[in-house]
Scaffold this active site. Structure first.
Site, PDB file in Angstrom:
ATOM      1  N   CYS A 263       0.957  -1.221   0.245  1.00 28.75           N
ATOM      2  CA  CYS A 263      -0.074   0.736   0.002  1.00 28.75           C
ATOM      3  C   CYS A 263       0.399   1.146  -0.173  1.00 28.75           C
ATOM      4  O   CYS A 263       0.956   1.604  -0.089  1.00 28.75           O
ATOM      5  CB  CYS A 263      -1.001   0.151   0.867  1.00 28.75           C
ATOM      6  SG  CYS A 263      -1.994  -1.501   1.306  1.00 28.75           S
ATOM      7  N   LYS A 266       2.753   2.006  -3.450  1.00 23.80           N
ATOM      8  CA  LYS A 266       2.071   2.322  -4.355  1.00 23.80           C
ATOM      9  C   LYS A 266       1.258   3.264  -4.552  1.00 23.80           C
ATOM     10  O   LYS A 266       1.333   4.522  -5.254  1.00 23.80           O
ATOM     11  CB  LYS A 266       0.524   0.829  -3.837  1.00 23.80           C
ATOM     12  CG  LYS A 266      -0.469   1.343  -5.753  1.00 23.80           C
ATOM     13  CD  LYS A 266      -0.925   0.090  -5.562  1.00 23.80           C
ATOM     14  CE  LYS A 266      -1.987  -0.486  -4.700  1.00 23.80           C
ATOM     15  NZ  LYS A 266      -3.937   0.110  -4.784  1.00 23.80           N
ATOM     16  N   LYS A 323       6.672  -6.414   7.172  1.00 25.78           N
ATOM     17  CA  LYS A 323       6.798  -6.159   8.732  1.00 25.78           C
ATOM     18  C   LYS A 323       6.327  -7.560   8.901  1.00 25.78           C
ATOM     19  O   LYS A 323       6.078  -8.615   8.681  1.00 25.78           O
ATOM     20  CB  LYS A 323       5.748  -4.899   8.919  1.00 25.78           C
ATOM     21  CG  LYS A 323       4.442  -5.402   8.184  1.00 25.78           C
ATOM     22  CD  LYS A 323       3.380  -4.556   8.227  1.00 25.78           C
ATOM     23  CE  LYS A 323       2.606  -4.418   9.428  1.00 25.78           C
ATOM     24  NZ  LYS A 323       1.008  -4.026   8.953  1.00 25.78           N
ATOM     25  N   ARG A 330       5.817  -7.875  -0.594  1.00 22.52           N
ATOM     26  CA  ARG A 330       5.470  -6.989  -1.394  1.00 22.52           C
ATOM     27  C   ARG A 330       6.704  -5.704  -1.062  1.00 22.52           C
ATOM     28  O   ARG A 330       6.372  -5.077  -0.009  1.00 22.52           O
ATOM     29  CB  ARG A 330       4.401  -6.496  -2.199  1.00 22.52           C
ATOM     30  CG  ARG A 330       3.724  -7.905  -2.952  1.00 22.52           C
ATOM     31  CD  ARG A 330       2.355  -7.516  -3.041  1.00 22.52           C
ATOM     32  NE  ARG A 330       1.584  -7.878  -1.406  1.00 22.52           N
ATOM     33  CZ  ARG A 330       0.291  -7.802  -1.413  1.00 22.52           C
ATOM     34  NH1 ARG A 330      -0.657  -7.229  -2.587  1.00 22.52           N
ATOM     35  NH2 ARG A 330      -0.647  -8.017  -0.307  1.00 22.52           N
TER      36      ARG A 330
HETATM   37  C1  UDX Z   1      -0.269   0.525   5.860  1.00 22.25           C
HETATM   38  C2  UDX Z   1      -1.567   1.426   6.665  1.00 22.25           C
HETATM   39  O1  UDX Z   1      -0.917   2.298   7.517  1.00 22.25           O
HETATM   40  C3  UDX Z   1      -2.411   0.958   6.059  1.00 22.25           C
HETATM   41  O2  UDX Z   1      -3.576   2.475   7.080  1.00 22.25           O
HETATM   42  C4  UDX Z   1      -3.236   1.328   5.005  1.00 22.25           C
HETATM   43  O3  UDX Z   1      -4.749   0.784   4.591  1.00 22.25           O
HETATM   44  C5  UDX Z   1      -2.741  -0.203   4.398  1.00 22.25           C
HETATM   45  O4  UDX Z   1      -0.656   0.302   4.582  1.00 22.25           O
HETATM   46  P1  UDX Z   1       0.441  -1.967   5.627  1.00 22.25           P
HETATM   47  O5  UDX Z   1       0.791  -1.866   4.763  1.00 22.25           O
HETATM   48  O6  UDX Z   1      -0.546  -2.915   6.284  1.00 22.25           O
HETATM   49  O7  UDX Z   1      -0.661  -0.934   6.687  1.00 22.25           O
HETATM   50  O8  UDX Z   1       1.607  -1.477   7.336  1.00 22.25           O
HETATM   51  P2  UDX Z   1       2.395  -0.406   8.452  1.00 22.25           P
HETATM   52  O9  UDX Z   1       2.159  -1.045   9.729  1.00 22.25           O
HETATM   53  O10 UDX Z   1       1.293   0.940   8.007  1.00 22.25           O
HETATM   54  O11 UDX Z   1       3.468  -0.591   7.650  1.00 22.25           O
HETATM   55  C6  UDX Z   1       4.181   0.485   5.961  1.00 22.25           C
HETATM   56  C7  UDX Z   1       5.693   0.065   6.587  1.00 22.25           C
HETATM   57  O12 UDX Z   1       6.478   0.735   6.797  1.00 22.25           O
HETATM   58  C8  UDX Z   1       6.413  -1.327   6.799  1.00 22.25           C
HETATM   59  O13 UDX Z   1       6.955  -1.333   6.145  1.00 22.25           O
HETATM   60  C9  UDX Z   1       7.236  -0.694   8.053  1.00 22.25           C
HETATM   61  O14 UDX Z   1       7.598  -1.910   8.208  1.00 22.25           O
HETATM   62  C10 UDX Z   1       6.765   0.497   8.376  1.00 22.25           C
HETATM   63  N1  UDX Z   1       7.160   0.942   9.572  1.00 22.25           N
HETATM   64  C11 UDX Z   1       6.075   1.386   9.917  1.00 22.25           C
HETATM   65  C12 UDX Z   1       8.520   1.809   9.791  1.00 22.25           C
HETATM   66  O15 UDX Z   1       9.419   1.543   9.170  1.00 22.25           O
HETATM   67  N2  UDX Z   1       8.078   2.301  11.179  1.00 22.25           N
HETATM   68  C13 UDX Z   1       6.834   2.705  11.850  1.00 22.25           C
HETATM   69  O16 UDX Z   1       6.923   2.684  12.398  1.00 22.25           O
HETATM   70  C14 UDX Z   1       5.715   1.969  10.993  1.00 22.25           C
END
Ligand code: UDX
Length: 435
Positions: A263, A266, A323, A330
């Site tokens: 997400c 993209k 994560k 992806r």
């Molecule tokens: C995200 C949005 O949070 C969510 O609201 C949306 O609907 C979809 O995209 P997601 O992609 O599942 O959700 O993961 P998220 O928990 O947001 O983490 C995104 C990326 O940021 C991960 O690679 C994570 O490792 C990284 N991240 C997140 C950090 O590097 N530091 C942080 O503090 C938080």
């Protein structure tokens, strides 16, 4: 209420199971017969904590059904959720072909009034285009409505994010659809979790701007962390201190190797490309994207501080998913880092609790050693890279690690360890803005 979910992927499956859990009758459909066969025997084709149990319970309670027959699912339902994917094309546009194929079936199966709820992430203005497409076919404005209801689900916590949302955003263009959507979501709404009705375009924009801001916040703290590496600062203390300001907030201030997933990358790219279409440059979002592109390679810079040449070095990698609590690789920084290390001649031994299968297909042209356990990945390793902060990597037996590894170098791409403790144990430790 009777609901159809079109697209049994990560968003559709979670949405369908949760709406069934709230008492609705949900038919979840997908064109992928194999996926539907799996679901009909209680198997879940994606890794999402708690989802298998929720699906099985609602199937047993006869509130949740699975089918490949999309038309009958639509005919039997009052609310039709579109939850198909909108992947980026190589040119950086959103591929909306799956969305329009759902619209096509919807407009041909309006046996009574229905709402088309777009939950897929679509570029600005697409909901209006969908409405025009349906109207040009049915000619009767009273027979349907189009609503935009973006999802804010995070992989690994999708059920909680659906059942306890910070807010629910619903883009509508008349009172009739608003009243029905209010009835659907009122069980979820508590005082602190408002249900917000807005216009269609704002609902589309809120999704993109939310993700762009989250990406921005992460790149911001990563840039500060990179500066901490120059001045020997402590990014965790800084994040703690600024996060106490409610205007900033403490979440999404974890420095590391950057953001991945299906997400954030993209949606950030889509927003930047949308700007180009209007001859507008999102300078700040572009900068966040640039920081993120480079951030993953910080761990390699640190490796090179210890090994001038990585040829024939054995590098253990803990974490392949983008994560924790997901098998999704992806845009995972770990995959890009592994490919770069291989170019530099290193041998990779990797372990991930959930993402090994997906990593194997992503790295099929770059074969690596897939270890059975985290400790097995350390066998004769010159260094260990922590690339995904799975909980099981946090409290490990460092003395056992020393008997397995050849070297004593740990590069903590997600700052999960205490540097002083690691150094006391005889390791050389590098974090990201964290020493
Ligand atoms: C995200 C949005 O949070 C969510 O609201 C949306 O609907 C979809 O995209 P997601 O992609 O599942 O959700 O993961 P998220 O928990 O947001 O983490 C995104 C990326 O940021 C991960 O690679 C994570 O490792 C990284 N991240 C997140 C950090 O590097 N530091 C942080 O503090 C938080």
């Amino acid at each position: 209420m009777k609901i159809a979910i079109i697209g049994a992927g990560y968003v559709g499956l979670t949405t369908g199971a949760c709406l069934a859990e709230l008492g609705n009758e949900v038919i979840c459909s997908d064109i992928d017969q194999r996926k539907i066969n799996l679901l009909n025997v209680g198997e879940i084709p994606i890794y999402e904590p708690g989802l298998k149990e929720l699906v099985r319970l609602n199937v047993k309670e006869k509130r949740l059904f699975f089918t490949t027959k999309i038309a009958p699912a639509i005919q039997k339902s009052e609310i039709v959720f579109n939850t198909v994917g909108t992947p980026l094309t190589p040119q950086g546009d959103n591929d909306l072909s799956a969305v329009y194929s759902v619209v096509d079936v919807f407009k041909k199966n309006l046996n009574n009034y229905k709402i088309f709820v777009n939950k897929s992430t679509v570029p600005i203005g697409i909901s209006q285009k969908i409405k025009k497409t349906i109207l040009s076919h049915v000619k009767n404005r009273k027979l349907f409505d189009v609503v935009n209801n973006p999802e804010f689900l995070r992989e690994g916590t999708a059920i909680k994010d659906f059942m306890k949302p910070d807010r629910i955003i619903v883009g509508v263009d008349n009172k009739r659809s608003e009243a029905i959507m209010k009835r659907l979501y009122v069980p979820l709404v508590r005082a602190s979790q408002p249900l917000i009705f807005t216009d269609l375009k704002s609902a589309e924009m809120i999704k993109y701007v939310s993700n762009a801001f989250l990406a921005l916040k992460i790149s911001f703290i990563n840039e500060i962390a990179n500066f901490c590496d120059k001045v020997n600062g402590d990014i965790k203390e800084i994040a703690r201190g600024i996060g106490m300001d409610h205007r900033i907030g403490s979440r999404f201030l974890h420095a590391g190797i950057g953001w991945g997933g299906s997400c954030l990358p993209k949606d950030v790219e889509t927003l930047i490309n949308l700007g180009k279409k209007y001859n507008f440059t999102f300078k700040i979002i572009k900068a966040a994207h640039e920081v993120n592109e480079q951030q993953k390679y910080r761990v390699i810079d640190k490796l090179k501080k210890e090994f001038l040449n990585l040829r024939n070095k054995i590098i253990a990698v803990w974490g392949l998913s983008f994560k924790p609590k997901t098998d999704d690789i992806r845009e995972s920084p770990a995959i890009a880092i592994i490919k770069q290390l291989q170019k530099l001649g290193a041998t990779i031994q990797a372990f991930d609790p959930a993402a090994m299968l997906n990593a194997k297909s992503a790295l099929k042209n770059n074969p690596i050693v897939y270890a059975g356990t985290s400790y097995e990945a350390l066998n004769k390793a010159d260094a260990l890279l922590i690339l995904t902060e799975w909980d099981e990597f946090r409290s490990v037996d460092f003395n056992k690690m020393k008997t397995l590894m050849r070297g004593r170098l740990i590069i903590d791409g997600r700052n999960i360890y205490n540097p002083q403790e690691i150094k006391r144990l005889g390791f050389t430790y590098y974090g990201i803005g964290y020493k």
